[in-house]
Design a protein around this motif. Sequence first.
Motif, PDB file in Angstrom:
ATOM      1  N   UNK A 105       0.058   6.656   8.543  1.00  0.00           N
ATOM      2  CA  UNK A 105      -0.905   6.732   7.439  1.00  0.00           C
ATOM      3  C   UNK A 105      -0.783   5.517   6.525  1.00  0.00           C
ATOM      4  N   UNK A 106       0.434   5.080   6.237  1.00  0.00           N
ATOM      5  CA  UNK A 106       0.629   3.910   5.375  1.00  0.00           C
ATOM      6  C   UNK A 106       0.060   2.654   6.032  1.00  0.00           C
ATOM      7  N   UNK A 107       0.226   2.536   7.340  1.00  0.00           N
ATOM      8  CA  UNK A 107      -0.329   1.385   8.065  1.00  0.00           C
ATOM      9  C   UNK A 107      -1.852   1.426   8.026  1.00  0.00           C
ATOM     10  N   UNK A 108      -2.412   2.614   8.208  1.00  0.00           N
ATOM     11  CA  UNK A 108      -3.865   2.763   8.169  1.00  0.00           C
ATOM     12  C   UNK A 108      -4.409   2.401   6.790  1.00  0.00           C
ATOM     13  N   UNK A 109      -3.736   2.864   5.740  1.00  0.00           N
ATOM     14  CA  UNK A 109      -4.188   2.566   4.381  1.00  0.00           C
ATOM     15  C   UNK A 109      -4.137   1.051   4.122  1.00  0.00           C
ATOM     16  N   UNK A 110      -3.089   0.425   4.588  1.00  0.00           N
ATOM     17  CA  UNK A 110      -2.946  -1.024   4.383  1.00  0.00           C
ATOM     18  C   UNK A 110      -4.009  -1.802   5.144  1.00  0.00           C
ATOM     19  N   UNK A 111      -4.247  -1.404   6.394  1.00  0.00           N
ATOM     20  CA  UNK A 111      -5.262  -2.088   7.207  1.00  0.00           C
ATOM     21  C   UNK A 111      -6.663  -1.869   6.640  1.00  0.00           C
ATOM     22  N   UNK A 112      -6.875  -0.737   5.968  1.00  0.00           N
ATOM     23  CA  UNK A 112      -8.197  -0.408   5.437  1.00  0.00           C
ATOM     24  C   UNK A 112      -8.489  -1.091   4.104  1.00  0.00           C
ATOM     25  N   UNK A 113      -7.469  -1.667   3.489  1.00  0.00           N
ATOM     26  CA  UNK A 113      -7.651  -2.301   2.174  1.00  0.00           C
ATOM     27  C   UNK A 113      -8.294  -3.678   2.327  1.00  0.00           C
TER      28      UNK A 113
END
Length: 314
Positions: free
Chosen positions: A123-131
């Motif tokens: 989830x943290x990786x997804x949030x970072x990639x989505x920023x």
Amino acid sequence: MGSSLLTNSSAMTALQTLRNVSTQLATTQNRISTGQRVSTASDNSAYWSIATSMRSDNAALSAVSDSLGLSAAMVDTEYTALNTVIGDKNSGLTKLQALLVEAKTAGIDRTKIQAEVTQIQQDMKLKSDSATINGINWLSIDITPSSSTATPTTFNLVSSYSRVGGTPTIGSITVTTATYALYTTGGSSTTGILDTVVGGSTGASVASINIGALTDSATDQTKLDGYINQVTAAINSVASAAANLGAVKNRIATNTEFVKNLMDSVDRGIGQLVDADMNAESTRLQALQTQQQLGVQALSIANQNSQSILSLFR
């Protein structure tokens, strides 16, 4: 002075006066229709030149305002993502830290805890990639050496514009990408806050921590302590990055308000130079229209004087 058929002095005087009044009336009507007393260089070359330069500066300030708006959206996106990665008791690094502390409990099933840890990591990786906004992401960056697609090491956010004489100066806020990078790709090693490996070849990054195979042994308990310290350090680093970005966010907000106020000030300055006083112009219009009517009558009377000469020949 005797009457003359060739030279009608009264008519010439009346015509000259009428012509002068008509010229003034045309000027006043132009000011009323345009709202400006200086609308062309011929009206007042000095004021027109200054006003033109000020309008040009205001156009540049408008562009700065637009740029600040884009910068604010960009910073807000990254700031929101950083706060989400820090998380709370139910998500992010905060939850991850709590899970690792829970994993210290003797006899607990760490494979089940790892399942939740894995979800948080993903989830943290997804949030970072989505920023990502406008193709820019400061949290997941590409550090491929000498690559045209690599994320720039710094970004300059336009924040101000000024001109002294003929020299324009553009101010900017410099943002260093590495300060906010959580994940990196393309380099010989990862250097982001969450993907930097701690502990050498046998160590792990926050993004790759795996406690599923750990036991209650002293060695594994020490390893868990190391993971907890590692996540705690990551929380501090991400919080520091968020605080830094929050300061940038506040600076952009302050500059945005200043630029808007400055544009209003420039508009007022231009108005002082070139805007017409509509109260004065409307009063002048009434007076000139009256003078024009009287001038027409005076010219008519002067022309009639020549007609009276005909009676002498009857």
